[in-house]
Design a protein around this motif. Structure first.
Motif, PDB file in Angstrom:
ATOM      1  N   TRP A 174       0.877  -1.176   0.000  1.00 21.45           N
ATOM      2  CA  TRP A 174       0.000   0.000   0.000  1.00 21.45           C
ATOM      3  C   TRP A 174       0.902   1.210   0.000  1.00 21.45           C
ATOM      4  O   TRP A 174       2.136   1.090   0.037  1.00 21.45           O
TER       5      TRP A 174
ATOM      6  N   ASP B 139      -2.204   5.986   1.264  1.00 25.78           N
ATOM      7  CA  ASP B 139      -3.301   5.140   1.737  1.00 25.78           C
ATOM      8  C   ASP B 139      -3.370   5.138   3.264  1.00 25.78           C
ATOM      9  O   ASP B 139      -4.458   5.194   3.854  1.00 25.78           O
TER      10      ASP B 139
ATOM     11  N   TYR C  75      -4.656  -4.528   6.878  1.00 26.28           N
ATOM     12  CA  TYR C  75      -4.525  -4.970   5.486  1.00 26.28           C
ATOM     13  C   TYR C  75      -4.915  -6.418   5.287  1.00 26.28           C
ATOM     14  O   TYR C  75      -5.084  -6.865   4.150  1.00 26.28           O
TER      15      TYR C  75
END
Length: 401
Positions: free
Chosen positions: A136, A140, A271
Motif C-alpha cells: 500500500w 493510503d 490490510y
C-alpha cells in the motif's frame, strides 16, 4: 551476475526471513507459511512439463548485510529462481538490491511502496529490473488515519511522533509522503522533528503538542517508544483522545506491552484479517482457515502479515508456472511482472500500477479494543476502501479533558 545454475535439483523459491535479531518476531508468519507449504508444494506444472520444487530459507539476522548474505546463499547454494521477503525498513531494500545485483527476481511486501521505490533511488517512470513489491502507499495510510481523526471531533491538530530514520523521512516527505495527504484533508500537523530510536525522552515533542492543543497523535513508533511517550505524556498532563500508529502496532500486543499502553485509545491500519474474503490460489485455503491453522499450530494469535506471507509464495509459484522458461530467471521476472493473481491476501496485480513493478492492496482502519479470547483484539472500525467487510465496532476515543 552469477552464472545460471543447473536445475537437476528442480526449481527453488528462496525466502529471506528474519529468524534472529530484533525483527525475529516479524519473521514468524513467513516462517510458518514456508513450513506449512514445503511438504505440499513439491512440484510446479509449466505447460506440459512438471518440475520438482523446493522452498529454501535463509536468516537475514535482522540486518542489511545479513540479508545480502542470505540472498547470495539462496542464489549461489540453492540455485533459487525467485526470492521472496518481507519486513524490515532497511533489511527489505537490502534484499531487493542484492537480488538485482545477482540477477534474480525478488517479490516483497509489507512496506509502503513510495519508500520502497524512492528510498532505493527509483522513480515512477523506470521500473527496477528484477524487483517487484505489493503493499500500500503512505497516501493510503494517511487517508485511513485521517478518516479516523475526523471522527474525534472538529479539532484538526495532530501531533506527529516520527523518527529521524527512513520511516520518518518518508512520512514527512512533501511530495510522496503521508504529510501532504493529511494536510490536504484540512489537518494541521505538528512535527517537532525526528527522534533517534530507541528514544530516551519525548519531552520536547510533548511540549509542542501541548502548546498546539493537539488532541490526536500519529506515529510509526516501536511499541517501546510509544509506551515511553505514553508514560511521559501522562506525567506532563497530555492525554491524547486518539493515537494512530502503524508499523509494530499492527501486530498483537503481549501482556507487558498492553500494560505499558493501558488507557490509550490506539488505532492502526488493517490490510489482512481472517474475515477477508480471499482464498489461496494454491489449494483454496481461505483466510479464516489459514489464521486458524496458525493459531492452532503455534499457540499464538494470528498476525496481519500471515496472509501476505502466503501470497508471496503464491506469486512466486505462479511465476514459475507461467514463465516462458521457469529455469531462466529473466523469464521468471517477466512472468512476475505480468502477474494478476487472486491470492489469500487479495488480488495481486502487477499490471495495474500505480507505478511499474508495484501492486496495491487496500487498507482499512482497526483499533485495539478489549477482546473475548485475548486481552486486546483488533476490531475493524472503518471500511471505506473495502466496504464488503463489515465493521466490528465503533471507534472509541478518550473524552475531552
Amino acid at each position: 551476475m552469477v552464472a545460471q545454475r543447473s536445475t537437476e535439483k528442480g526449481l527453488c523459491v528462496g525466502a529471506v526471513v528474519p529468524r534472529s535479531g530484533r525483527l525475529a518476531r516479524l519473521g514468524d508468519p513467513l516462517d510458518f507459511v514456508l513450513g506449512r507449504l514445503a511438504p505440499r508444494l513439491l512440484a510446479v506444472t509449466n505447460g506440459s512439463r512438471r518440475y520438482p520444487l523446493r522452498l529454501a530459507a535463509r536468516d537475514s539476522r535482522s540486518h542489511p548485510e545479513g540479508a545480502r548474505q542470505a540472498v547470495r546463499e539462496l542464489v549461489g547454494e540453492e540455485g533459487a529462481q525467485v526470492v521472496v521477503t518481507m519486513a524490515g525498513t532497511r533489511v527489505l531494500p537490502a534484499v531487493a538490491d542484492a537480488c538485482a545485483e545477482l540477477g534474480v527476481p525478488c517479490v516483497s511486501t509489507t512496506f509502503p511502496w513510495q519508500a520502497y521505490v524512492f528510498g532505493r533511488g527509483g522513480d515512477t517512470e523506470r521500473p527496477f529490473p528484477w524487483t517487484y513489491h505489493f503493499a500500500w502507499g503512505l497516501d493510503d495510510i494517511a487517508a485511513v488515519f485521517a478518516e479516523m481523526w475526523e471522527r474525534v471531533g472538529d479539532r484538526r491538530t495532530v501531533g506527529c511522533l516520527w523518527n529521524d530514520d527512513v520511516q520518518g523521512e518518508f512520512l514527512r516527505h512533501p511530495v510522496h509522503g503521508f504529510a501532504p495527504v493529511a494536510a490536504a484533508r484540512g489537518h494541521r500537523l505538528i512535527d517537532p522533528g525526528g527522534y533517534r530510536e530507541p528514544a530516551v525522552t519525548f519531552a520536547g515533542h510533548i511540549r509542542r503538542f501541548v502548546d498546539a492543543g493537539a488532541e490526536i497523535v500519529t506515529s510509526a513508533a516501536t511499541v517501546e517508544d510509544l509506551a515511553l511517550f505514553h508514560r511521559q505524556a501522562g506525567q506532563a498532563g497530555l492525554r491524547p483522545r486518539l493515537v494512530t500508529c502503524s508499523r509494530w502496532l499492527a501486530y498483537p500486543r503481549d501482556r507487558a506491552q498492553a500494560e505499558a499502553l493501558s488507557g490509550t485509545d490506539i488505532a492502526t491500519l488493517v490490510y489482512w484479517t481472517p474475515r477477508h474474503p480471499f482464498s489461496s490460489s494454491l489449494d483454496a485455503t481461505d483466510a479464516a482457515e489459514l489464521a486458524d491453522a496458525y493459531q492452532r499450530e503455534t499457540g499464538r494469535p494470528w498476525l496481519q502479515p500471515l496472509g501476505l506471507a502466503h501470497a508471496l509464495v503464491e506469486v512466486a509459484a505462479h511465476a514459475l508456472a507461467t514463465a516462458d522458461d521457469p529455469t531462466d530467471r529473466h523469464a521468471v521476472a517477466a512472468a512476475v511482472g505480468r502477474t494478476r493473481l487472486p491470492t489469500v491476501a487479495g488480488l495481486i496485480d502487477f499490471t495495474a500500477g500505480p507505478t511499474p513493478n508495484i501492486a496495491l492492496l487496500p487498507l482499512i482502519g482497526g483499533q485495539w479494543q478489549p477482546g473475548r479470547d485475548h486481552p486486546h483484539e483488533l476490531a475493524l472500525v472503518t471500511n471505506t476502501r473495502f466496504p464488503s467487510i463489515a465493521l466490528d465496532a465503533e471507534l472509541t476515543v478518550a473524552p475531552r479533558g
